[in-house]
Design an enzyme around this catalytic site. Sequence first.
Site, short mmCIF file in Angstrom:
data_model
loop_
_atom_site.label_atom_id
_atom_site.label_comp_id
_atom_site.label_asym_id
_atom_site.label_seq_id
_atom_site.Cartn_x
_atom_site.Cartn_y
_atom_site.Cartn_z
N GLU A 99 -14.57 -87.29 15.94
CA GLU A 99 -13.70 -86.16 15.62
C GLU A 99 -12.24 -86.61 15.70
O GLU A 99 -11.87 -87.36 16.59
CB GLU A 99 -13.98 -85.11 16.69
N CYS A 126 -14.78 -81.38 30.48
CA CYS A 126 -14.60 -81.96 29.15
C CYS A 126 -15.88 -81.94 28.33
O CYS A 126 -16.94 -82.34 28.81
CB CYS A 126 -14.09 -83.40 29.29
N GLU A 167 -12.65 -92.87 26.45
CA GLU A 167 -11.66 -93.34 27.40
C GLU A 167 -11.07 -94.66 26.86
O GLU A 167 -11.76 -95.68 26.84
CB GLU A 167 -12.32 -93.53 28.78
N LEU A 222 -4.23 -86.34 35.38
CA LEU A 222 -4.23 -86.23 36.85
C LEU A 222 -5.12 -85.06 37.29
O LEU A 222 -6.09 -85.25 38.01
CB LEU A 222 -2.79 -86.04 37.32
N CYS A 340 -11.26 -79.97 22.74
CA CYS A 340 -11.69 -81.36 22.65
C CYS A 340 -13.20 -81.52 22.45
O CYS A 340 -13.99 -81.04 23.24
CB CYS A 340 -11.30 -82.09 23.94
N1 SAH Z 1 -10.23 -90.14 28.31
C1 SAH Z 1 -8.84 -89.92 28.15
C2 SAH Z 1 -8.43 -89.30 26.83
C3 SAH Z 1 -9.25 -88.18 26.26
S1 SAH Z 1 -9.06 -86.56 26.88
C4 SAH Z 1 -8.29 -89.11 29.31
O1 SAH Z 1 -9.07 -88.71 30.15
O2 SAH Z 1 -7.08 -88.93 29.41
C5 SAH Z 1 -7.41 -86.04 26.57
C6 SAH Z 1 -6.90 -85.03 27.58
O3 SAH Z 1 -7.57 -83.76 27.45
C7 SAH Z 1 -7.15 -85.48 29.02
O4 SAH Z 1 -6.04 -85.17 29.81
C8 SAH Z 1 -8.35 -84.62 29.40
O5 SAH Z 1 -8.47 -84.52 30.78
C9 SAH Z 1 -8.01 -83.33 28.71
N2 SAH Z 1 -9.15 -82.41 28.55
C10 SAH Z 1 -10.45 -82.70 28.34
N3 SAH Z 1 -11.19 -81.59 28.25
C11 SAH Z 1 -10.35 -80.56 28.40
C12 SAH Z 1 -10.49 -79.15 28.42
N4 SAH Z 1 -11.69 -78.58 28.26
N5 SAH Z 1 -9.39 -78.40 28.61
C13 SAH Z 1 -8.18 -78.97 28.76
N6 SAH Z 1 -7.98 -80.28 28.75
C14 SAH Z 1 -9.03 -81.08 28.59
#
Ligand code: SAH
Length: 357
Positions: A99, A126, A167, A222, A340
Amino acid sequence: MEPAEMNENKDMKSMTLAELREALQPLGVPRYRADQMYRWMHVQLAESPEQMSNLPRAFRQQMEDMGEYVTLRTVDRQISRMDGTQKFLFALPDDNLVESVFMRYRFGNSVCVSSQVGCRMGCRFCASTLNGWERNLLASEMLEQVYAIMRATGERVSHLVIMGTGEPMDNYDNVVRFIRLLSSPEGQNLSQRNITVSTCGIVPGIRRLAEEGLQITLALSLHATTDEKRRKIMPIAEQYSIEELMKAAAYYFDRTGRQVTFEYSLIRDVNDTDTDAAGLAALARPIRAHVNLIPVNPVAERSFVQPSAEAAQRFKAKLEKSGISVTIRRELGRDIDGACGQLRRRHLDREPFGKTI
Ligand code: SAH
């Protein structure tokens, strides 16, 4: 740089110009053919060698025989009526699905790409990790997400975020290769300052990235300010403490001069109290990090809820009062499986894994 991960066939679109020149040498063609071909792939965005009309037919045939020319098939495309955000679902050459998202901002158009098929990090909130990890993406497969969107929209893309499924630090070499190719002056020449890599916090990856000599932005997911709380929502926190993370982020800032972003998904009753805000300010201040608050996107399989808009504003104000630079991420494309990994999941639910419509 590590050599491009090759399939059985040579993956031409993942090669740097220097590597392409070398790969073409045995064919006995003039040296400038590599430059022409690189231009066709990365500037003119040819969908096949056949389209490279100023190259001799025999050479185009040699290229078809020599290696794999990676392109993606568009399986689904949704356009938001609210804000023009577009979501794309692409099939890779092996029919796995990824996606990508196209977003319009005042400062330019931005694309969000996936770096893996699925994810094995297991963050509780996520959607991208629910079906586990399938495989890493090649540099060419990340490039093609951007290129396919440029072809489909006919628009320029000036910004890139590697924040889709996967990731990036778990697919380090291909991700760095992708960034170098996309920002190469002979290719799209996208400014590295407009590229953001988001990580759940793999410390050795952050330290290694600090040494690459890239001018990209590091975003650190974080989401909690104590190890105890972070471990409850992010399994990676079992491996690296917040203290180690902060040291790595400080190192990144130090080595690159690039301000680090902390991403913080606001989850009601989990991490949205005044104490959380004070903890976050205390972590951000020493390295002058920018904080990006993301009201959590509800995922059907999980029970996480966003704080109210007022509560989010209060949280933001509390950070600002502590002198922290902070934004609340504007939600785009809510009407089109905006959160996401949700477009892909919807398709996986409908079809056996890997099969596409
Ligand atoms: N693996 C990487 C990049 C992908 S996720 C990472 O963890 O940073 C991109 C961002 O979206 C990350 O900050 C993740 O924690 C956040 N994210 C994932 N699912 C989410 C959700 N349901 N609501 C809000 N943010 C989310």
